[in-house]
Design an enzyme around this catalytic site. Structure first.
Site: not given
Ligand code: GLN
Length: 500
Positions: A77, A152, A176
């Site tokens: 990532k 994400s 994410s």
């Molecule tokens: N979807 C969640 C957010 O928008 C989780 C994001 C993540 O785990 N980095 O914060």
């Protein structure tokens, strides 16, 4: 078997000399070349570095013989620092940032014989559930190109699902790793808070962030976690609890394992197809000898509210460092206005312009929300209150684990939605995280494993959450499930069509 093989296959093939690391690497790069225009999983592909590394492994076969990830193509990532390789967090702010050091996880992967093939697309600074918040455009779901892959860590999930990488790393602050894994039909594991070093991960919310693997099989997740886990002097939050060989407990035997199901949480807002796949998965677990236990997580319905207060508060503080002074993007210096405080004005203008241009709308929204909940007069009402409810959520799990070894839920309440469908409705987007955020708030390990498809052919994920540092239990149950219900063998059509 070709580049589409799992870690276990590849490692054995390379070890025995049936294939070379260079061959595997070339095939993977060719797949990326063919698929990337449709899927956009990557921000950078490190072709030359990957080939050089693979030939080094081939040249020193004896030295690397026992490496657990020998020759395995890995995607990272793009919020994990890589020495000499651009690391953007999918933000304009870091569009041309080249870190001078590797994240600890990157070092560990390299010591285990892995070949890094590129950096994957994600929501900007890992804030989002769809990759649509990437400054470089969304990734696409290989099962349906008009749909989001989740986020994400969406690019990481796409890369593994479309066999453009055998393993990918993601970060998980509120889901994410698990949510994109579920939406793309792969395995995603968020380890216990502190299990894996975060040195070199661009921080989003420091009391929630964890790094973990996305893989095709549970075994591959177990091997990768074994490589990643352990204390690191460079990360004070990494735990000294000894890590083990997480593949050792994958026996397929789950007789007597107690699987807790918080049924009342699932009554509203879960798509019928998701619920159907989830219920069938529970039956499969029961058929292998697990006992289903009905339980309550009474405060879990507040998890989204609590998460979006705490995560934004921490983000507003963590992202203060992107001011155009030390690294990353800086807005062009403007001629100072006439006046007595022109130096100060010029500096303020530079900060403001840098952040105005460098950050996208979702990141700005979160910085504002987080600054607000931390501000004098609101701190007690929002931030402090959220921390108190966080403790109640943690206690709910403690109580649940008196009666169950793991808690089962769908990973996401819906399958992949259409690109564009939720971009103008942040609250709707936040609801995608309803089942994932509580594991982060409580610091618990959780895994998503493929558990079927909707009638439209979109993947669904089963999430298991476990006790702190009991990744072995999660992996054992998930592996037993996978043996009985091998959904992971399905491959998206676009991926099957690539012939090399
Ligand atoms: N979807 C969640 C957010 O928008 C989780 C994001 C993540 O785990 N980095 O914060």
């Amino acid at each position: 078997m070709r580049a589409t093989a799992t870690v276990r296959d590849l490692r054995d093939q390379i070890r025995s000399g049936r294939r070379s690391a260079v061959e595997v690497c070339r095939e993977t790069l060719t797949r990326i070349e063919r698929l990337e225009p449709s899927l956009h999983a990557f921000n950078s592909v490190t072709t030359d570095l990957a080939l050089a590394r693979a030939s080094e492994l081939d040249a020193q076969r004896d030295r690397w013989r026992d490496a657990p990830l020998l020759g395995v193509p890995i995607a990272l990532k793009d919020n994990l620092c890589t020495r000499g390789v651009r690391t953007t967090a999918s933000s304009r702010m870091l569009e041309s940032f080249v870190p001078p050091y590797n994240a600890t996880v990157v070092e560990r992967l390299c010591q285990a014989g892995a070949v890094v093939i590129g950096k994957t697309n994600c929501d900007e600074f890992a804030m989002g559930s769809s990759t649509e918040n990437s400054a470089f455009g969304p990734s696409r779901n290989p099962w349906a190109l008009d749909r989001i892959p989740g986020g994400s860590s969406g690019g990481s999930a796409v890369a593994v699902a479309a066999r453009m990488a055998t393993v990918a790393l993601g970060s998980d602050t509120g889901g994410s790793i698990r949510q994109p894994a579920a939406l793309c039909g792969v395995v995603g594991l968020k380890p216990t808070y502190g299990r894996v070093s975060r040195y070199g991960l661009l921080a989003f919310a420091s009391s929630l962030d964890q790094i973990g693997p996305l893989t095709r099989t549970v075994y591959d997740a177990a091997v990768t976690l074994t490589v990643l886990a352990g204390a690191d002097p460079a990360d004070a939050t990494s735990a000294s609890t000894p890590a083990s060989d997480y593949t050792a407990g994958l026996t397929g035997d789950i007789r007597g394992a107690r699987v807790g199901v918080p049924s009342s949480l699932l009554e509203n807002g879960v798509e019928p197809d998701v619920l159907r796949a989830f219920r069938a998965a529970l039956e499969t677990l029961a058929s292998r000898g697990a006992t289903l236990v009905d339980l309550e997580l009474p405060h879990a319905r507040h998890a989204i509210a609590v998460y979006y207060l705490i995560a934004t508060a921490e983000a507003s503080s963590n992202l203060a460092r992107y001011d155009g002074v030390r690294y990353g993007f800086r807005a062009a210096d403007r001629p100072a206005q006439a006046g007595r405080h022109e130096q100060t004005d010029a500096l303020r203008t530079m900060y403001a312009q840098t952040r105005e241009i460098g950050f996208g709308p979702e990141v700005k929204r979160r910085i504002m929300l987080g600054t607000y909940v931390l501000s004098a007069g609101y701190y007690d009402a929002y931030y402090l209150k959220a921390q108190q409810v966080r403790t109640l959520i943690l206690r709910d799990y403690d109580r649940a684990f008196e009666r169950a070894d793991v808690v089962a839920m769908p990973t996401s309440p819906t399958a992949a939605f259409k690109i564009g469908e939720r971009v103008d409705d942040p609250l709707q987007m936040y609801l995608a995280d309803v089942f994932t955020v509580s594991a982060n708030l409580a610091g618990l390990p959780a895994i998503s494993v493929p558990c079927g498809f909707t009638t439209e052919g979109l993947p669904v994920g089963l999430q298991l959450t476990g006790r702190r540092f009991h990744e072995a239990t999660l992996l054992r149950i998930a592996d037993a499930y996978e043996r009985e219900a091998p959904w992971h063998t399905e491959e998206p059509r676009i991926s099957k069509e690539v012939r090399i």
